[in-house]
Write a protein that holds these residues in place. Structure first.
Motif, PDB file in Angstrom:
ATOM      1  N   ALA A 132       0.811  -1.201   0.166  1.00  0.00           N
ATOM      2  CA  ALA A 132      -0.502  -0.192  -0.137  1.00  0.00           C
ATOM      3  C   ALA A 132       0.639   1.377   0.021  1.00  0.00           C
ATOM      4  O   ALA A 132       0.979   2.136  -0.910  1.00  0.00           O
ATOM      5  N   GLN A 133       1.811   1.680   0.491  1.00  0.00           N
ATOM      6  CA  GLN A 133       3.017   2.717   1.009  1.00  0.00           C
ATOM      7  C   GLN A 133       3.903   2.812  -0.134  1.00  0.00           C
ATOM      8  O   GLN A 133       3.788   3.746  -0.926  1.00  0.00           O
ATOM      9  N   MET A 134       3.842   1.580  -0.571  1.00  0.00           N
ATOM     10  CA  MET A 134       4.487   2.238  -2.417  1.00  0.00           C
ATOM     11  C   MET A 134       3.619   2.532  -3.685  1.00  0.00           C
ATOM     12  O   MET A 134       4.015   3.270  -5.138  1.00  0.00           O
ATOM     13  N   ALA A 135       2.505   1.464  -3.411  1.00  0.00           N
ATOM     14  CA  ALA A 135       1.522   2.210  -4.521  1.00  0.00           C
ATOM     15  C   ALA A 135       1.324   3.316  -4.656  1.00  0.00           C
ATOM     16  O   ALA A 135       0.751   4.413  -5.237  1.00  0.00           O
ATOM     17  N   GLY A 136       1.149   4.351  -2.922  1.00  0.00           N
ATOM     18  CA  GLY A 136       0.400   5.427  -2.176  1.00  0.00           C
ATOM     19  C   GLY A 136       1.858   6.332  -3.258  1.00  0.00           C
ATOM     20  O   GLY A 136       0.552   7.798  -3.578  1.00  0.00           O
ATOM     21  N   MET A 137       2.499   5.265  -3.053  1.00  0.00           N
ATOM     22  CA  MET A 137       3.875   6.522  -3.809  1.00  0.00           C
ATOM     23  C   MET A 137       3.101   7.389  -5.656  1.00  0.00           C
ATOM     24  O   MET A 137       4.108   7.965  -6.331  1.00  0.00           O
ATOM     25  N   ARG A 138       2.836   6.167  -6.030  1.00  0.00           N
ATOM     26  CA  ARG A 138       2.869   6.245  -6.810  1.00  0.00           C
ATOM     27  C   ARG A 138       1.253   6.280  -8.202  1.00  0.00           C
ATOM     28  O   ARG A 138       0.868   6.929  -9.093  1.00  0.00           O
ATOM     29  N   ALA A 139       0.902   5.905  -7.469  1.00  0.00           N
ATOM     30  CA  ALA A 139      -0.987   5.489  -8.058  1.00  0.00           C
ATOM     31  C   ALA A 139      -1.578   6.919  -8.273  1.00  0.00           C
ATOM     32  O   ALA A 139      -1.486   7.690  -6.828  1.00  0.00           O
ATOM     33  N   THR A 140      -2.454   7.121  -8.927  1.00  0.00           N
ATOM     34  CA  THR A 140      -3.563   8.315  -9.265  1.00  0.00           C
ATOM     35  C   THR A 140      -4.816   8.213  -7.657  1.00  0.00           C
ATOM     36  O   THR A 140      -4.892   7.130  -6.817  1.00  0.00           O
ATOM     37  N   PRO A 141      -4.883   9.247  -7.416  1.00  0.00           N
ATOM     38  CA  PRO A 141      -5.904   8.528  -6.342  1.00  0.00           C
ATOM     39  C   PRO A 141      -7.310   7.890  -6.716  1.00  0.00           C
ATOM     40  O   PRO A 141      -7.562   7.188  -5.821  1.00  0.00           O
ATOM     41  N   ARG A 142      -7.454   7.808  -7.765  1.00  0.00           N
ATOM     42  CA  ARG A 142      -8.375   7.029  -8.815  1.00  0.00           C
ATOM     43  C   ARG A 142      -7.473   5.078  -8.526  1.00  0.00           C
ATOM     44  O   ARG A 142      -8.178   3.882  -6.932  1.00  0.00           O
ATOM     45  N   GLN A 143      -6.667   5.048  -9.161  1.00  0.00           N
ATOM     46  CA  GLN A 143      -5.958   4.483  -8.544  1.00  0.00           C
ATOM     47  C   GLN A 143      -5.486   3.394  -7.109  1.00  0.00           C
ATOM     48  O   GLN A 143      -5.516   2.408  -6.352  1.00  0.00           O
ATOM     49  N   GLY A 144      -5.565   4.440  -6.201  1.00  0.00           N
ATOM     50  CA  GLY A 144      -4.688   4.261  -4.642  1.00  0.00           C
ATOM     51  C   GLY A 144      -6.291   3.727  -3.878  1.00  0.00           C
ATOM     52  O   GLY A 144      -5.599   2.788  -3.224  1.00  0.00           O
ATOM     53  N   LEU A 145      -7.220   4.694  -4.751  1.00  0.00           N
ATOM     54  CA  LEU A 145      -8.573   4.052  -3.618  1.00  0.00           C
ATOM     55  C   LEU A 145      -8.401   2.367  -4.703  1.00  0.00           C
ATOM     56  O   LEU A 145      -9.278   1.721  -3.434  1.00  0.00           O
ATOM     57  N   ILE A 146      -8.847   1.858  -5.578  1.00  0.00           N
ATOM     58  CA  ILE A 146      -8.491   0.256  -6.230  1.00  0.00           C
ATOM     59  C   ILE A 146      -8.272  -0.024  -5.544  1.00  0.00           C
ATOM     60  O   ILE A 146      -8.474  -1.264  -4.922  1.00  0.00           O
ATOM     61  N   VAL A 147      -6.207   0.213  -4.779  1.00  0.00           N
ATOM     62  CA  VAL A 147      -5.674  -0.876  -4.078  1.00  0.00           C
ATOM     63  C   VAL A 147      -6.366  -0.941  -2.090  1.00  0.00           C
ATOM     64  O   VAL A 147      -6.041  -2.403  -2.557  1.00  0.00           O
ATOM     65  N   TRP A 148      -6.901  -0.294  -2.086  1.00  0.00           N
ATOM     66  CA  TRP A 148      -6.973  -0.198  -0.535  1.00  0.00           C
ATOM     67  C   TRP A 148      -8.222  -0.806  -0.623  1.00  0.00           C
ATOM     68  O   TRP A 148      -8.640  -1.561   0.446  1.00  0.00           O
TER      69      TRP A 148
END
Length: 382
Positions: A132-148
């Motif tokens: 989650a930490q690594m994804a948050g560094m690169r993801a867009t808000p939409r992508q970050g929401l999907i990962v979460w």
């Protein structure tokens, strides 16, 4: 965790050049190196989890096959993606760093082993936090929401619907040590990610500064004549237009001078083109050294130059050009070639009310022809 790291190291379609739609070999190799580095870092992170599982196996918390099984799954997963990378299969993909496929594989692996070995789920849960930490560094808000949502849904399904126990192994000294090491190694990896992100931000900042300097240099080169360092024709004409508008608006004088190097073709024919180039360069340097900072000097074409004199009335402009003419005539041109002598002729014109720049130039050009007709090494005005 590796998926997001891969995304950071290898941005989508941002690190290659193309010729006729095909990637250059150098760019392909650079992509491959990035993916290699990504997978090596991933293997290092997974190795930490394998060490922790081995410690729990020694403590009797889980059986040895669990650690071996996780190590085998990691080896297979990394092997598949290493083959995709080294075989060049992913080079044509939009996401050539296969961040999303590896993210899916990593999440599936971690969630599966939470179900297989809930006694040591702390190892895999903390690994999910790293993802989650690594994804948050690169993801867009939409992508970050999907990962979460994906991570949360997986954990909820396992712990609520499957009713897995929430355990923290501390039954004996070995388990307590292994649990503490789990937190310690997780903190170490978090710090690594932070340091890595900081270095990437520093590298990107330096890259931005370098690009800004390069763009500025490109803009300068686009405005300058390569041989003489003066403004090129397009730029000096734009400057003339701007100065004409400013002079009309402020009702201040603005003069121009078209300057021609006398008998320049004869200089080229007699002394050679390299000498002719040196004459042009030296003339330009002489002009820069003897005009005001507000004056603008550019190459109009061939051996003709345009000098724009803002705020300069007609009589003063003629005097300035005559002074420049004498300076050029008295230079020791024989240093370039024995017997070489260089003089200039110029036509001066001053902007009239409501006059267009093209008309002003036409008058300066007519004055220049008058100076040539008068025997050259003269300043004429119109």
């Amino acid at each position: 965790m590796t998926a997001a790291l891969s995304a950071i190291l290898t941005p989508n379609n941002g690190d290659f050049d193309s010729v006729d739609g095909e990637l250059l070999a150098e760019s392909l190799e650079r992509r491959r190196r990035h993916r290699r580095h990504t997978l090596i870092v991933a293997a290092t992170f997974h190795a930490a989890n394998i060490v922790l599982l081995t410690m729990f196996a020694v403590a009797g918390t889980v059986s040895a096959p669990v650690a071996l099984g996780f190590a085998g799954c990691v080896a297979v997963t990394l092997g598949i993606f290493w083959g995709l990378s080294e075989g060049g299969i992913s080079d044509g993909w939009n996401d050539h760093s296969f961040a999303l496929p590896y993210a899916a594989a990593t999440l599936l692996l971690l969630l599966s082993f939470i179900a297989i070995a809930p006694q040591v789920a702390v190892v895999f849960l903390l690994a999910l936090l790293l993802v989650a930490q690594m994804a948050g560094m690169r993801a867009t808000p939409r992508q970050g929401l999907i990962v979460w949502l994906v991570i949360s849904a997986g954990v909820v399904l396992l712990y609520w619907l499957a009713e897995l126990p929430l355990l923290l192994p501390v039954a004996n000294g070995q388990e307590r040590f292994a649990t503490l090491m789990t937190f310690s190694l997780t903190i170490a990896r978090v710090i690594y990610i932070g340091v890595f992100a900081g270095s990437m931000r520093g590298a990107l900042y330096r890259r931005r500064i370098e690009l800004e300097a390069a763009y500025k240099r490109i803009e300068e080169l686009a405005e300058l004549d390569e041989l003489t360092g003066s403004y090129n024709r397009r730029c000096i004409m734009r400057i003339l237009g701007d100065e004409a508008v400013r002079a009309q608006r402020s009702q201040s004088p603005c003069s121009v001078a078209l300057i021609d190097l006398d008998w320049f073709k004869r200089i080229n024919d007699t002394y050679g083109h390299p000498t002719g180039d040196e004459v042009l360069r030296t003339f330009a340097i002489t002009m820069f050294a003897n005009i005001r900072s507000i004056d603008k000097f550019g190459r109009y074409g061939g051996e003709e130059f345009l000098l724009v004199l803002p705020g300069t009335p007609h009589d003063m402009a003629v005097q300035m050009l005559d002074r420049l003419r004498m300076i050029v005539a008295t230079l020791d041109w024989s240093a370039f070639s024995h017997g070489l002598r260089v003089t200039i002729s110029a036509g001066v014109a001053t902007l009239a009310p409501d006059e267009l720049p093209v008309t002003l130039l036409a008058r300066a050009d007519a004055a220049l022809y008058a100076a040539k007709a008068g025997g050259r090494n003269l300043i004429a005005s119109n």
